[in-house]
Design a protein around this motif. Structure first.
Motif, PDB file in Angstrom:
ATOM      1  N   GLU A 295      51.443  42.710  35.635  1.00  9.15           N
ATOM      2  CA  GLU A 295      51.109  43.097  37.011  1.00  9.15           C
ATOM      3  C   GLU A 295      52.308  42.964  37.934  1.00  9.15           C
ATOM      4  O   GLU A 295      52.580  43.831  38.749  1.00  9.15           O
ATOM      5  CB  GLU A 295      49.993  42.178  37.534  1.00  9.15           C
ATOM      6  CG  GLU A 295      48.675  42.876  37.671  1.00  9.15           C
ATOM      7  CD  GLU A 295      47.595  41.963  38.245  1.00  9.15           C
ATOM      8  OE1 GLU A 295      46.439  42.322  38.094  1.00  9.15           O
ATOM      9  OE2 GLU A 295      47.914  40.916  38.849  1.00  9.15           O
ATOM     10  N   HIS A 352      46.893  40.277  43.309  1.00  4.92           N
ATOM     11  CA  HIS A 352      46.085  40.403  42.094  1.00  4.92           C
ATOM     12  C   HIS A 352      45.142  41.593  42.220  1.00  4.92           C
ATOM     13  O   HIS A 352      44.530  41.806  43.254  1.00  4.92           O
ATOM     14  CB  HIS A 352      45.281  39.114  41.901  1.00  4.92           C
ATOM     15  CG  HIS A 352      44.241  39.205  40.830  1.00  4.92           C
ATOM     16  ND1 HIS A 352      44.571  39.472  39.519  1.00  4.92           N
ATOM     17  CD2 HIS A 352      42.892  39.074  40.867  1.00  4.92           C
ATOM     18  CE1 HIS A 352      43.445  39.500  38.792  1.00  4.92           C
ATOM     19  NE2 HIS A 352      42.424  39.262  39.592  1.00  4.92           N
ATOM     20  N   HIS A 353      45.068  42.337  41.132  1.00 11.44           N
ATOM     21  CA  HIS A 353      44.169  43.479  41.062  1.00 11.44           C
ATOM     22  C   HIS A 353      42.851  42.999  40.467  1.00 11.44           C
ATOM     23  O   HIS A 353      42.835  42.452  39.365  1.00 11.44           O
ATOM     24  CB  HIS A 353      44.812  44.554  40.181  1.00 11.44           C
ATOM     25  CG  HIS A 353      44.195  45.887  40.348  1.00 11.44           C
ATOM     26  ND1 HIS A 353      42.892  46.145  40.035  1.00 11.44           N
ATOM     27  CD2 HIS A 353      44.719  47.052  40.823  1.00 11.44           C
ATOM     28  CE1 HIS A 353      42.633  47.412  40.290  1.00 11.44           C
ATOM     29  NE2 HIS A 353      43.706  47.990  40.772  1.00 11.44           N
ATOM     30  N   HIS A 379      46.892  32.823  40.610  1.00  2.40           N
ATOM     31  CA  HIS A 379      46.910  34.109  39.916  1.00  2.40           C
ATOM     32  C   HIS A 379      46.748  33.914  38.408  1.00  2.40           C
ATOM     33  O   HIS A 379      45.954  34.594  37.756  1.00  2.40           O
ATOM     34  CB  HIS A 379      48.215  34.840  40.240  1.00  2.40           C
ATOM     35  CG  HIS A 379      48.177  36.285  39.864  1.00  2.40           C
ATOM     36  ND1 HIS A 379      49.289  37.090  39.855  1.00  2.40           N
ATOM     37  CD2 HIS A 379      47.145  37.075  39.462  1.00  2.40           C
ATOM     38  CE1 HIS A 379      48.942  38.311  39.469  1.00  2.40           C
ATOM     39  NE2 HIS A 379      47.652  38.325  39.215  1.00  2.40           N
ATOM     40  N   HIS A 383      43.452  35.171  35.980  1.00  2.55           N
ATOM     41  CA  HIS A 383      43.445  35.921  34.718  1.00  2.55           C
ATOM     42  C   HIS A 383      42.855  35.095  33.583  1.00  2.55           C
ATOM     43  O   HIS A 383      42.229  35.638  32.669  1.00  2.55           O
ATOM     44  CB  HIS A 383      44.856  36.411  34.383  1.00  2.55           C
ATOM     45  CG  HIS A 383      45.235  37.612  35.182  1.00  2.55           C
ATOM     46  ND1 HIS A 383      44.974  38.901  34.759  1.00  2.55           N
ATOM     47  CD2 HIS A 383      45.788  37.712  36.410  1.00  2.55           C
ATOM     48  CE1 HIS A 383      45.387  39.755  35.690  1.00  2.55           C
ATOM     49  NE2 HIS A 383      45.887  39.066  36.707  1.00  2.55           N
TER      50      HIS A 383
HETATM   51 ZN   LIG Z   1      46.359  39.698  38.574  1.00  2.00          ZN
END
Ligand SMILES: [Zn+2]
Ligand SMILES: [Zn+2]
Length: 412
Positions: A295, A352-353, A379, A383
């Motif tokens: 990312e 963060h997506h 982050h 995940h």
């Molecule tokens: Zn992320």
């Protein structure tokens, strides 16, 4: 993967394997010694089974002492056949020296001239296929039986076979041994995992089967990296290739393109993530590290577009991400971690997506609502939890979980 065919036969192990099948299995002559008589392979395999298996020695004597006793009084033909099988076991491996590989064959013959010589037969890196680790040596008795099993099976049906036909038989026998318990029957049955099977499988079809000898290496790689594949195949060998092709363009960085192609998962930027990661927890942490890196690396691409995944052709795991949209998300969140409120000079924040997995399959329009500012620690944790449960793709459960984790770090 490379578009042109990779020339495996530039490396001796693959050339020798073909020559070995041609000479030993089809012509029924010795490869590793200069004897030119035709061998009665069926009779020799039967004699070896009686001496080596029925006459098995459970004492703690080393392999050399055991075989010396077991093959006392054996015919020259039996010794020649055993020498060839042992050669095939040792030939492709890094952790047996070229001198050691030749010494195995020399032990049977008083005249050293009877054993072939030179680098085209006895070699080291880069001509080997792998370093199989200590297991391959401590398990030598069973590894030799596994090799005997493969060779005796193809020899029994080798009438009018071509080398290519023999190679597809070898690959299939070994694949079944690895994945379908197919090695536990017959005179050369093996009761547990043998590295000879993945080794011979790879030699027989290096494009299809990775050069990974250790069973635990295979399992660790699949556990740590498997989530990058959108639709995993049931066949573990295909699954490994899916992982490889997803990660290939963005990982495995190496000065030596041959090394990247041949030992992709052992590259410096991948191996530390999976090797020795035996527990599910360690594996999830490694997956999280891989994902956060991917990312963050994606944001280095400065060519800005709101269409994440990109309009240009994007391959593999490193997706294009809009640095403009990421910047907007950071400004919206005042450069502050939404989970723990960490803030430092408008720096040290990640974006963060929330639904990163969707990026692997196809480009999609990302909205600013899909992005959340987190500090690096939160982050990685995000995940990690995402690997546990997809509900953490939603913002509220994710932030709640992160806050719980930060206040009770040892909570499960
Ligand atoms: Zn992320
Ligand atoms: Zn944080």
């Amino acid at each position: 993967m490379s578009k042109e065919a990779f020339d495996w036969k530039r490396f001796h192990a693959y050339r020798v394997f073909d020559e070995f099948l041609e000479r030993f299995v089809i012509q029924r002559k010795s490869y590793v010694t200069r004897h030119d008589d035709q061998l009665d392979l069926d009779a020799a395999f039967k004699d070896i089974a009686e001496r080596f298996i029925d006459g098995a020695d459970e004492s703690d004597k080393d392999f050399e002492q055991k075989v010396a006793r077991q093959f006392t009084g054996a015919s020259e033909q039996t010794k020649i056949v055993f020498a060839n099988v042992e050669y095939l076991w040792a030939m492709p491996m890094l952790n047996i020296t070229p001198e050691g590989k030749r010494a195995y064959a020399l032990r049977w013959f008083s005249d050293p001239e009877q054993v072939v010589n030179g680098e085209r037969y006895f070699f080291s890196a880069p001509h080997i296929i792998a370093n199989p680790g200590p297991w391959y040596l401590t398990n030598k008795y069973w590894e030799i039986i596994a090799a005997l099993r493969v060779l005796s099976t193809i020899a029994a049906s080798s009438a009018a076979a071509t080398v290519d036909q023999l190679k597809s038989q070898v690959a299939e026998i070994c694949r079944k041994a690895l994945h379908e318990d197919g090695a536990k029957r017959g005179i050369f049955a093996v009761p547990h995992f043998c590295g000879a099977h993945p080794a011979l499988m790879h030699l027989a079809d290096p494009e299809r089967y990775e050069s990974i000898i250790s069973d635990s290496h295979r399992r660790q790689i699949m556990a740590v990296f498997g989530h990058v594949v959108a639709k995993p195949d049931n066949d573990p060998e295909v699954f490994l290739k899916q992982i490889r092709s997803t990660l290939y363009d963005s990982h495995g960085l190496s000065a030596d393109p041959d090394a990247k192609y041949r030992w992709f998962f052992y590259a410096d930027d991948l191996k530390p993530l999976w090797i020795g990661k035996h527990s599910a927890k360690e594996q999830r942490i490694s997956s999280a590290i891989l994902d956060v890196r991917a990312e963050e690396d994606a944001l280095d691409i400065k060519d800005v577009t709101d269409l994440e995944g990109g309009k240009e052709e994007v391959k593999g795991y490193r997706v294009r991400r809009s640095s403009k949209l990421a910047q907007q998300a950071k400004e919206r969140d005042k450069f502050t971690c939404r989970a723990c409120s960490f803030h430092f000079e408008d720096q040290i924040v990640h974006v963060h997506h929330l639904d990163p997995l969707s990026e692997y399959e196809r480009p999609k329009d990302t909205k600013i609502e899909d992005l959340v500012t987190l500090c690096p620690t939160c982050h990685y944790l995000a995940h990690y939890w995402l690997r546990n449960d997809p509900k953490y793709k939603r913002l509220d459960p994710l932030l709640f979980k992160l806050q719980i984790t930060l206040s009770h770090p040892s909570a499960k």
